[in-house]
Scaffold this motif. Structure first.
Motif, mmCIF file in Angstrom:
data_model
loop_
_atom_site.group_PDB
_atom_site.id
_atom_site.type_symbol
_atom_site.label_atom_id
_atom_site.label_comp_id
_atom_site.label_asym_id
_atom_site.label_seq_id
_atom_site.Cartn_x
_atom_site.Cartn_y
_atom_site.Cartn_z
ATOM 1 N N PHE A 137 8.028 11.986 30.722
ATOM 2 C CA PHE A 137 7.966 12.273 32.226
ATOM 3 C C PHE A 137 9.190 13.358 32.026
ATOM 4 N N SER A 138 10.024 13.244 30.764
ATOM 5 C CA SER A 138 11.194 14.880 30.729
ATOM 6 C C SER A 138 10.358 15.880 29.929
ATOM 7 N N ARG A 139 9.121 15.328 28.904
ATOM 8 C CA ARG A 139 8.293 16.722 28.270
ATOM 9 C C ARG A 139 7.195 16.862 29.638
ATOM 10 N N HIS A 140 6.980 16.762 30.895
ATOM 11 C CA HIS A 140 6.349 17.074 31.947
ATOM 12 C C HIS A 140 4.828 16.346 31.167
ATOM 13 N N ASP A 141 4.727 15.379 30.347
ATOM 14 C CA ASP A 141 3.163 15.073 29.859
ATOM 15 C C ASP A 141 2.922 13.972 30.547
ATOM 16 N N THR A 142 2.141 15.107 31.792
ATOM 17 C CA THR A 142 1.513 13.820 32.148
ATOM 18 C C THR A 142 0.468 11.999 32.347
ATOM 19 N N ALA A 143 -0.187 12.499 30.863
ATOM 20 C CA ALA A 143 -1.051 11.535 30.579
ATOM 21 C C ALA A 143 -0.394 10.648 29.784
ATOM 22 N N ALA A 144 0.701 11.078 29.564
ATOM 23 C CA ALA A 144 1.628 9.840 28.491
ATOM 24 C C ALA A 144 2.589 8.667 29.514
ATOM 25 N N CYS A 147 -0.557 13.226 44.299
ATOM 26 C CA CYS A 147 0.281 13.647 44.681
ATOM 27 C C CYS A 147 1.166 14.701 43.897
ATOM 28 N N TRP A 148 1.475 14.602 42.584
ATOM 29 C CA TRP A 148 1.866 15.275 41.527
ATOM 30 C C TRP A 148 1.387 16.213 40.930
ATOM 31 N N ALA A 149 0.220 16.096 40.919
ATOM 32 C CA ALA A 149 -1.026 17.299 41.193
ATOM 33 C C ALA A 149 -0.773 18.572 42.116
ATOM 34 N N GLN A 150 -0.274 17.586 43.506
ATOM 35 C CA GLN A 150 -0.252 18.341 44.589
ATOM 36 C C GLN A 150 1.300 19.570 44.908
ATOM 37 N N TRP A 151 1.747 18.554 44.229
ATOM 38 C CA TRP A 151 3.476 18.934 44.234
ATOM 39 C C TRP A 151 3.283 20.091 42.771
ATOM 40 N N GLU A 152 2.330 20.081 41.618
ATOM 41 C CA GLU A 152 2.624 21.089 41.149
ATOM 42 C C GLU A 152 2.031 21.913 41.583
ATOM 43 N N THR A 153 0.209 22.382 42.437
ATOM 44 C CA THR A 153 -0.505 23.259 42.590
ATOM 45 C C THR A 153 0.549 23.906 43.998
ATOM 46 N N GLN A 154 1.035 23.538 44.844
ATOM 47 C CA GLN A 154 2.028 23.880 45.925
ATOM 48 C C GLN A 154 3.186 23.924 45.763
ATOM 49 N N PHE A 155 4.291 23.355 45.242
ATOM 50 C CA PHE A 155 5.523 24.077 44.496
ATOM 51 C C PHE A 155 5.274 24.244 43.632
ATOM 52 N N GLY A 156 4.998 24.743 42.247
ATOM 53 C CA GLY A 156 4.880 24.568 41.165
ATOM 54 C C GLY A 156 5.609 23.982 39.838
ATOM 55 N N PHE A 157 5.798 22.632 40.984
ATOM 56 C CA PHE A 157 6.355 21.395 40.151
ATOM 57 C C PHE A 157 6.157 21.673 38.445
ATOM 58 N N HIS A 158 7.135 21.632 38.241
ATOM 59 C CA HIS A 158 6.870 20.979 36.497
ATOM 60 C C HIS A 158 8.983 20.293 36.429
ATOM 61 N N VAL A 159 8.378 19.028 35.206
ATOM 62 C CA VAL A 159 9.877 18.228 34.623
ATOM 63 C C VAL A 159 10.133 19.617 33.729
ATOM 64 N N MET A 160 11.691 19.456 33.298
ATOM 65 C CA MET A 160 12.020 20.633 32.231
ATOM 66 C C MET A 160 12.915 19.285 31.341
ATOM 67 N N ASP A 161 13.356 18.632 31.738
ATOM 68 C CA ASP A 161 14.184 17.531 31.135
ATOM 69 C C ASP A 161 14.650 16.256 32.294
ATOM 70 N N CYS A 162 14.819 15.029 31.075
ATOM 71 C CA CYS A 162 15.404 14.089 32.085
ATOM 72 C C CYS A 162 16.257 13.582 30.872
ATOM 73 N N ARG A 163 17.647 13.256 31.419
ATOM 74 C CA ARG A 163 18.558 12.365 30.768
ATOM 75 C C ARG A 163 18.764 10.908 31.410
ATOM 76 N N SER A 164 18.422 9.775 31.339
ATOM 77 C CA SER A 164 18.567 8.105 31.786
ATOM 78 C C SER A 164 20.186 8.116 31.395
ATOM 79 N N SER A 165 20.711 8.207 32.225
ATOM 80 C CA SER A 165 22.346 6.492 31.397
ATOM 81 C C SER A 165 22.518 5.492 33.177
ATOM 82 N N GLU A 166 22.836 4.643 31.972
ATOM 83 C CA GLU A 166 23.905 3.325 33.274
ATOM 84 C C GLU A 166 22.149 2.041 33.523
#
Length: 135
Positions: free
Chosen positions: A21-28, A57-76
């Motif tokens: 997710f944090s790499r925006h690697d949709t296949a993985a 839905c994800w593909a729609q976010w990419e097309t409609q909003f230019g959605f791209h995950v740049m980083d993700c940090r997990s805690s707790e």
């Protein structure tokens, strides 16, 4: 198949999901979900009843909003195991880029994993909610 304890195997499955997710690697990322997984996202008007629905839905976010995950940090992080099912909870801080710019989103997430016949732990349900950050 593996010498990992259930906790270790689930931790590994969760880390694979978060890292993809944090790499925006949709296949993985989508490979971490069972085809019949369900999804409840506070920022989506309807529940999603399959991995395919989420992928659309994800593909729609990419097309409609230019959605791209740049980083993700997990805690707790917390893992609770119930035979062949487990609940993974955590807090996530995600940096995303859209056509509106870059923003950081803080959320809480529950992921239900189920051990498959081939011994992989796949996500069968994901629930996301906003997280209030105390100042």
């Amino acid at each position: 198949m593996s010498n990992l304890s259930p906790i270790e195997a689930i931790q590994q499955a969760a880390e694979s999901l978060i890292n993809a997710f944090s790499r925006h690697d949709t296949a993985a990322y989508f490979a971490c979900f069972h085809p019949d997984a369900t999804f409840l996202f506070y920022n989506n008007p309807i529940a999603l009843s399959s991995r395919e629905a989420y992928e659309q839905c994800w593909a729609q976010w990419e097309t409609q909003f230019g959605f791209h995950v740049m980083d993700c940090r997990s805690s707790e992080q917390k893992i609770s195991v119930f035979d062949d099912t487990a609940i993974f909870t955590h807090c996530v801080e995600t940096q995303i880029k859209t056509s509106d710019g870059i923003q950081t989103v803080t959320e809480r997430e529950s992921i239900v994993f189920q051990k498959q016949a081939d011994h992989r732990w796949l996500c069968i349900h994901e629930h996301l909610s906003p997280r209030e950050v105390n100042q």
